[in-house]
Design an enzyme around this catalytic site. Structure first.
Site, PDB file in Angstrom:
ATOM      1  N   CYS A   1       0.709   1.817  12.382  1.00 38.27           N
ATOM      2  CA  CYS A   1       1.903   2.341  11.731  1.00 38.27           C
ATOM      3  C   CYS A   1       2.496   3.494  12.525  1.00 38.27           C
ATOM      4  O   CYS A   1       3.637   3.860  12.338  1.00 38.27           O
ATOM      5  CB  CYS A   1       1.572   2.786  10.310  1.00 38.27           C
ATOM      6  SG  CYS A   1       0.636   1.552   9.432  1.00 38.27           S
TER       7      CYS A   1
ATOM      8  N   GLY B   1       0.808  -1.212   0.000  1.00 34.85           N
ATOM      9  CA  GLY B   1       0.000   0.000   0.000  1.00 34.85           C
ATOM     10  C   GLY B   1       0.846   1.268   0.000  1.00 34.85           C
ATOM     11  O   GLY B   1       0.540   2.234  -0.714  1.00 34.85           O
TER      12      GLY B   1
ATOM     13  N   GLN C   1      -7.624  -0.412   3.200  1.00 34.62           N
ATOM     14  CA  GLN C   1      -8.504  -0.979   4.227  1.00 34.62           C
ATOM     15  C   GLN C   1      -9.856  -1.399   3.668  1.00 34.62           C
ATOM     16  O   GLN C   1     -10.543  -2.225   4.265  1.00 34.62           O
ATOM     17  CB  GLN C   1      -8.716   0.029   5.372  1.00 34.62           C
ATOM     18  CG  GLN C   1      -7.466   0.330   6.169  1.00 34.62           C
ATOM     19  CD  GLN C   1      -6.990  -0.844   7.033  1.00 34.62           C
ATOM     20  OE1 GLN C   1      -7.741  -1.758   7.363  1.00 34.62           O
ATOM     21  NE2 GLN C   1      -5.719  -0.820   7.398  1.00 34.62           N
TER      22      GLN C   1
ATOM     23  N   SER D   1      -3.313  -3.562  -0.817  1.00 36.98           N
ATOM     24  CA  SER D   1      -2.262  -4.280  -0.106  1.00 36.98           C
ATOM     25  C   SER D   1      -2.771  -5.673   0.259  1.00 36.98           C
ATOM     26  O   SER D   1      -3.916  -5.820   0.686  1.00 36.98           O
ATOM     27  CB  SER D   1      -1.906  -3.494   1.159  1.00 36.98           C
ATOM     28  OG  SER D   1      -0.882  -4.144   1.853  1.00 36.98           O
ATOM     29  N   ALA D   2      -1.900  -6.682   0.118  1.00 39.27           N
ATOM     30  CA  ALA D   2      -2.358  -8.068   0.325  1.00 39.27           C
ATOM     31  C   ALA D   2      -2.466  -8.459   1.797  1.00 39.27           C
ATOM     32  O   ALA D   2      -3.314  -9.255   2.166  1.00 39.27           O
ATOM     33  CB  ALA D   2      -1.405  -9.033  -0.381  1.00 39.27           C
ATOM     34  N   HIS D   3      -1.602  -7.856   2.654  1.00 34.88           N
ATOM     35  CA  HIS D   3      -1.545  -8.394   4.022  1.00 34.88           C
ATOM     36  C   HIS D   3      -2.728  -7.972   4.893  1.00 34.88           C
ATOM     37  O   HIS D   3      -2.841  -8.403   6.033  1.00 34.88           O
ATOM     38  CB  HIS D   3      -0.200  -8.059   4.696  1.00 34.88           C
ATOM     39  CG  HIS D   3      -0.002  -6.635   5.109  1.00 34.88           C
ATOM     40  ND1 HIS D   3      -0.141  -6.230   6.412  1.00 34.88           N
ATOM     41  CD2 HIS D   3       0.338  -5.541   4.406  1.00 34.88           C
ATOM     42  CE1 HIS D   3       0.127  -4.931   6.485  1.00 34.88           C
ATOM     43  NE2 HIS D   3       0.414  -4.485   5.288  1.00 34.88           N
TER      44      HIS D   3
ATOM     45  N   ASN E   1      -8.336   3.715   8.123  1.00 33.99           N
ATOM     46  CA  ASN E   1      -7.750   2.593   8.855  1.00 33.99           C
ATOM     47  C   ASN E   1      -7.994   2.661  10.363  1.00 33.99           C
ATOM     48  O   ASN E   1      -7.975   1.648  11.035  1.00 33.99           O
ATOM     49  CB  ASN E   1      -6.241   2.513   8.589  1.00 33.99           C
ATOM     50  CG  ASN E   1      -5.554   3.851   8.637  1.00 33.99           C
ATOM     51  OD1 ASN E   1      -5.985   4.805   8.002  1.00 33.99           O
ATOM     52  ND2 ASN E   1      -4.497   3.941   9.405  1.00 33.99           N
TER      53      ASN E   1
ATOM     54  N   THR F   1      12.598  -7.666 -10.441  1.00 30.64           N
ATOM     55  CA  THR F   1      12.122  -9.048 -10.593  1.00 30.64           C
ATOM     56  C   THR F   1      10.928  -9.263  -9.672  1.00 30.64           C
ATOM     57  O   THR F   1      10.972  -8.936  -8.488  1.00 30.64           O
ATOM     58  CB  THR F   1      13.263 -10.042 -10.258  1.00 30.64           C
ATOM     59  OG1 THR F   1      14.338  -9.770 -11.158  1.00 30.64           O
ATOM     60  CG2 THR F   1      12.794 -11.483 -10.409  1.00 30.64           C
TER      61      THR F   1
END
Ligand code: PLP
Length: 387
Positions: A327, A73, A181, A201-203, A153, A239
């Protein structure tokens, strides 16, 4: 083993078992570099990336070619804002955002101010909602970007994204939304909602950390952010973290599969927790919007007590929560989001956020209500602020 209740899913989520299973073979079997197209191992990696891209793109109603993988994110927010600012600086130097954005947006705008860009930070009301009239009146001929988060968030407030998108497009302004979120908690349709750029964001949705996505509508003028090789159609070099991309794709596949059931269950549990706390603990403020809020977010301020002390006592009972944005924890400044909603410093300091997941049970909620009641009573007894 003592009971453990994790209610900090806005900070991060457990990676789902199915996601880990899917990722595993990309470490030791299909480890080819996706740029190595002359042999099968490389082609398999590339294919896995494109499958994941399709899953994520379809979920938000984007074309596959409009979806780019990033490191999360924060990178997507940086790319969206800096990329649009530098690519469109001949057109103008003005950005509109809000006072309650994640620091990935606010600090990026502050950084751009050193290069001659100007930012308007929109106010929010006591529920954390922006005012569309203030948005309209803040638009100048030199406005190039509107960046408003989809859902907050800390307090979970969901903004009227489609209306903001309409206003941006009526004025020919690019519209970015930080949906980190919102992803998984609300139905997102980038085409219908007039979104030009969107951070993901994936997490936060049962995927791995360090991988995210950015939707870039075809035709949007944006500079590349990471320079190097030709990966991600030359726009985001490096990569690819194939295993992480595969994990992101799988996480979204599961979100898509269980969406309605998941949202319904979370909403019921969230409401139970809100009602339980409201009816058991006096002198509190519900932060965020009463209805336009994320299905898993519960945030209250408890007058006369410190959030940090509540967190320590919760931790002793095996409950993980947050006293603001994860954060920013480590800093004792009150949350900029809560201050923007008009809370005074003292009240803002006494805030606790619980964010639920599909692992949360009714028993967990009952235990949290009981425990909070005891903790707040105990702390208020010894609080010098409690007259
Ligand atoms: N934007 C919002 C609204 C967030 O809540 C977060 C993380 O908490 C981020 C951006 C940053 O995302 P990431 O952790 O993937 O860098």
């Amino acid at each position: 083993m003592s009971r453990k209740i994790y209610l900090d899913n806005a900070a991060t989520t457990r990676v789902k078992k199915e996601v880990i299973d899917e990722m595993r073979s990309y470490f030791d079997e299909m480890y080819g570099n996706p740029s190595s197209q002359l042999y099968e191992l490389g082609r398999k990696s590339k294919e896995a990336i494109e499958n994941a891209r399709h899953t994520v793109a379809e979920f938000i109603n984007a074309d596959d070619k409009e979806l780019y993988f990033t490191a999360g994110g924060t990178e997507s927010d940086n790319w969206a804002i800096k990329g649009v600012a530098f690519a469109n600086k001949k057109k103008g130097n003005h950005i509109i955002t809000t006072k309650i954005e994640h620091h990935a947006v606010i600090h990026t705008c502050e950084y751009l101010e050193k290069f001659g860009f100007e930012t308007t930070y929109l106010d929010v009301d006591k529920h954390g909602m922006i005012d569309l009239e203030q948005l309209k009146s803040s638009i100048r001929p030199e406005t190039i970007l509107i960046s408003v988060m989809y859902a907050n968030n800390e307090i979970g407030t969901i903004q009227p994204i489609e209306k903001i998108g309409e206003i941006a497009h009526e004025h020919g302004i690019i519209f970015h939304t930080d949906a980190v979120q919102a992803l998984g908690g609300v139905r997102i349709n980038v085409k219908k909602q007039h979104i030009d750029l969107m951070s993901m964001s994936a997490h936060k949705v049962g995927g791995p950390k360090g991988i995210g996505g950015m939707y870039i509508r075809k035709g949007v003028k944006i500079d590349n952010f990471i320079h190097g090789g030709g990966q991600e159609r030359g726009k985001r070099a490096g990569t690819e973290g194939v295993q992480n991309i595969v994990g992101f794709g799988k996480a979204i596949e599961l979100v898509q599969r269980d969406f309605d059931e998941h949202v319904e269950k979370l909403t019921a549990m969230r409401n139970k927790l809100i009602e339980g706390i409201t009816s058991n603990i006096p002198d509190i403020v519900l932060n965020g919007h009463p209805t336009a809020r994320l299905p898993n977010n519960v945030n209250f301020s408890y007058r006369y007590v410190e959030g940090e002390s509540i967190l320590l006592l919760l931790d002793m009972e095996g409950i993980s929560a947050s006293s603001g944005s994860a954060c920013t924890s480590g800093s004792l400044d009150p949350s900029h989001v809560l201050l923007a909603t008009g809370l005074d410093h003292g009240t803002a300091h006494g805030s606790i956020r619980f964010t639920l997941s599909e692992e949360t049970t009714e028993e967990d909620i009952d235990f949290v209500i009981e425990t909070m009641k005891k903790i707040i009573e105990k702390l208020r007894k010894i609080s010098p602020l409690n007259k």
